[in-house]
Design a protein around this motif. Sequence first.
Motif, short mmCIF file in Angstrom:
data_model
loop_
_atom_site.label_atom_id
_atom_site.label_comp_id
_atom_site.label_asym_id
_atom_site.label_seq_id
_atom_site.Cartn_x
_atom_site.Cartn_y
_atom_site.Cartn_z
N THR A 1 0.86 -1.19 0.00
CA THR A 1 0.00 0.00 0.00
C THR A 1 0.89 1.24 0.00
OG1 THR A 1 -0.10 -0.11 2.42
CG2 THR A 1 -1.89 -1.15 1.19
N PRO A 2 1.48 1.56 -1.17
CA PRO A 2 2.39 2.70 -1.21
C PRO A 2 1.65 4.01 -1.01
CG PRO A 2 1.92 1.94 -3.43
CD PRO A 2 1.29 0.95 -2.48
N PRO A 3 2.32 5.00 -0.42
CA PRO A 3 1.67 6.30 -0.26
C PRO A 3 1.46 6.97 -1.61
CG PRO A 3 3.98 6.43 0.33
CD PRO A 3 3.68 4.98 0.11
N VAL A 4 0.48 7.83 -1.66
CA VAL A 4 0.21 8.56 -2.89
C VAL A 4 1.30 9.60 -3.09
CG1 VAL A 4 -1.42 10.08 -4.07
CG2 VAL A 4 -2.26 8.20 -2.62
N VAL A 5 1.96 9.53 -4.24
CA VAL A 5 3.03 10.46 -4.55
C VAL A 5 2.46 11.62 -5.36
CG1 VAL A 5 5.25 10.75 -5.70
CG2 VAL A 5 4.69 8.58 -4.58
N PRO A 6 2.62 12.84 -4.87
CA PRO A 6 2.09 13.98 -5.63
C PRO A 6 2.85 14.14 -6.94
CG PRO A 6 3.47 14.75 -3.83
CD PRO A 6 3.30 13.27 -3.64
N PRO A 7 2.20 14.71 -7.95
CA PRO A 7 2.88 14.91 -9.23
C PRO A 7 4.04 15.88 -9.06
CG PRO A 7 0.81 16.11 -9.18
CD PRO A 7 0.83 15.24 -7.96
N PRO A 8 5.07 15.78 -9.92
CA PRO A 8 6.20 16.71 -9.81
C PRO A 8 5.73 18.15 -9.96
CG PRO A 8 6.70 14.90 -11.32
CD PRO A 8 5.25 14.81 -11.00
N PRO A 9 6.36 19.07 -9.25
CA PRO A 9 5.96 20.47 -9.37
C PRO A 9 6.27 21.03 -10.76
CG PRO A 9 8.01 20.28 -8.16
CD PRO A 9 7.50 18.88 -8.36
N VAL A 10 5.56 22.06 -11.11
CA VAL A 10 5.83 22.72 -12.38
C VAL A 10 7.21 23.38 -12.31
CG1 VAL A 10 5.07 24.52 -13.96
CG2 VAL A 10 3.39 23.12 -12.77
N VAL A 11 8.00 23.18 -13.35
CA VAL A 11 9.36 23.71 -13.34
C VAL A 11 9.34 25.19 -13.68
CG1 VAL A 11 11.66 23.49 -14.35
CG2 VAL A 11 10.23 21.46 -14.06
N ALA A 12 9.98 25.98 -12.84
CA ALA A 12 10.13 27.40 -13.14
C ALA A 12 11.31 27.59 -14.08
CB ALA A 12 10.35 28.19 -11.86
N ALA A 13 11.27 28.66 -14.86
CA ALA A 13 12.36 28.92 -15.78
C ALA A 13 13.66 29.14 -15.03
CB ALA A 13 12.03 30.14 -16.65
N LYS A 14 13.58 29.70 -13.81
CA LYS A 14 14.78 29.92 -13.01
C LYS A 14 14.46 29.64 -11.55
CE LYS A 14 18.57 33.24 -12.39
NZ LYS A 14 19.08 34.57 -12.79
N THR A 15 15.27 28.79 -10.95
CA THR A 15 15.10 28.41 -9.54
C THR A 15 16.35 28.81 -8.77
OG1 THR A 15 13.71 26.53 -10.16
CG2 THR A 15 14.66 26.51 -7.95
N THR A 16 16.17 29.48 -7.64
CA THR A 16 17.30 29.89 -6.81
C THR A 16 17.25 29.12 -5.50
OG1 THR A 16 17.31 32.12 -7.75
CG2 THR A 16 18.44 31.81 -5.66
N LEU A 17 18.34 28.44 -5.18
CA LEU A 17 18.46 27.67 -3.95
C LEU A 17 19.52 28.32 -3.07
CD1 LEU A 17 18.50 24.06 -5.49
CD2 LEU A 17 16.52 25.34 -4.66
N GLY A 18 19.17 28.66 -1.85
CA GLY A 18 20.14 29.24 -0.93
C GLY A 18 21.23 28.25 -0.59
N ALA A 19 22.48 28.65 -0.77
CA ALA A 19 23.60 27.74 -0.51
C ALA A 19 23.66 27.32 0.95
CB ALA A 19 24.92 28.38 -0.93
N ASP A 20 23.22 28.21 1.86
CA ASP A 20 23.26 27.85 3.29
C ASP A 20 22.31 26.71 3.60
OD1 ASP A 20 23.81 31.19 4.72
OD2 ASP A 20 25.02 29.91 3.42
N GLY A 21 21.26 26.55 2.79
CA GLY A 21 20.34 25.44 2.98
C GLY A 21 20.70 24.22 2.15
#
Length: 298
Positions: A162-182
């Motif tokens: 009974t696997p958990p329901v996996v949500p669909p992948p999020p919509v990809v933004a043209a530009k994604t910024t990830l904080g290096a500290d995180g």
Amino acid sequence: MKTILQTKTPVVGYALPLIAACVSAIVTIGCAAPSHTITPEMQARAAADNPAPPKDADFPAMNSAKWQQGSFPSLEALRAMRTGMGKDQVRELLSFPHFSEGLGGVREWNYIFHFRTGAGPEYITCQYMVRFNADVLTNGMYWKGPGCADLLAPAVVAAKPTPPVVPPPPVVAAKTTLGADGLFRFDRSAEGDLLPDGRQRVERLAAALRGQAFDQVVVTGHTDRLGSTAYNDALSLARAQTVRQLLVQNGVDAARVRAEGKGERQPVAHCAGTARTPELIACLQPDRRVEIEVTGLR
């Protein structure tokens, strides 16, 4: 009184086999230079090389190997291979190459690796090539053989009843910024230094990209203005290269992902002062980031 002259076998007669053995060993492993310090600048150059991968014809014939039996490598050792590693570090993980690579200026090591396919004696055979740049640091690792590169992918856990329901992948933004500290531990850049939440964000982005059509992904590392320019350039590029590698490991086409480092040259924070105080470090946090830009998204 007569002088008795004794004739002795020349010492060189005993030395010749030893000299021949030494020469053979040198030809086998190449002229190994003494170890040298690996600097962040050298690692940055290796990460930025992105050389063209070899064709199948560029791999040596297996019957020309010095050690034709090959070996059964550790998957964990192979997963630890990165750009910017010295020959001593590669040798520690994979041992000596299986082919006679030449005498001097060796820029390529080749291996024959076997991998078990089940509980029995059956196995598949792959060829593995490690290339080095002018600094004698790794700048490319390549496989020959169907499915060989896929052997390094993490094992897939069998689905539960009974696997958990996996949500669909999020919509990809043209530009994604990830904080290096995180993303990374402080002042670190390797895959092992990724924080759990940061790793999950990159893996989720890779899952979203697998369901999209796009032209290219550019991963750009940035730092704040603290530290030297050379150090910041190397750190930003190394972090971008790690994020690129994680995207590729999670199914994004490697030929469409490029990494670059901008160091401190594109700040977004406006902070006064030069003393390295906790307040200034906190203010400059937005500058420490990794940007992932997707072009041709459709």
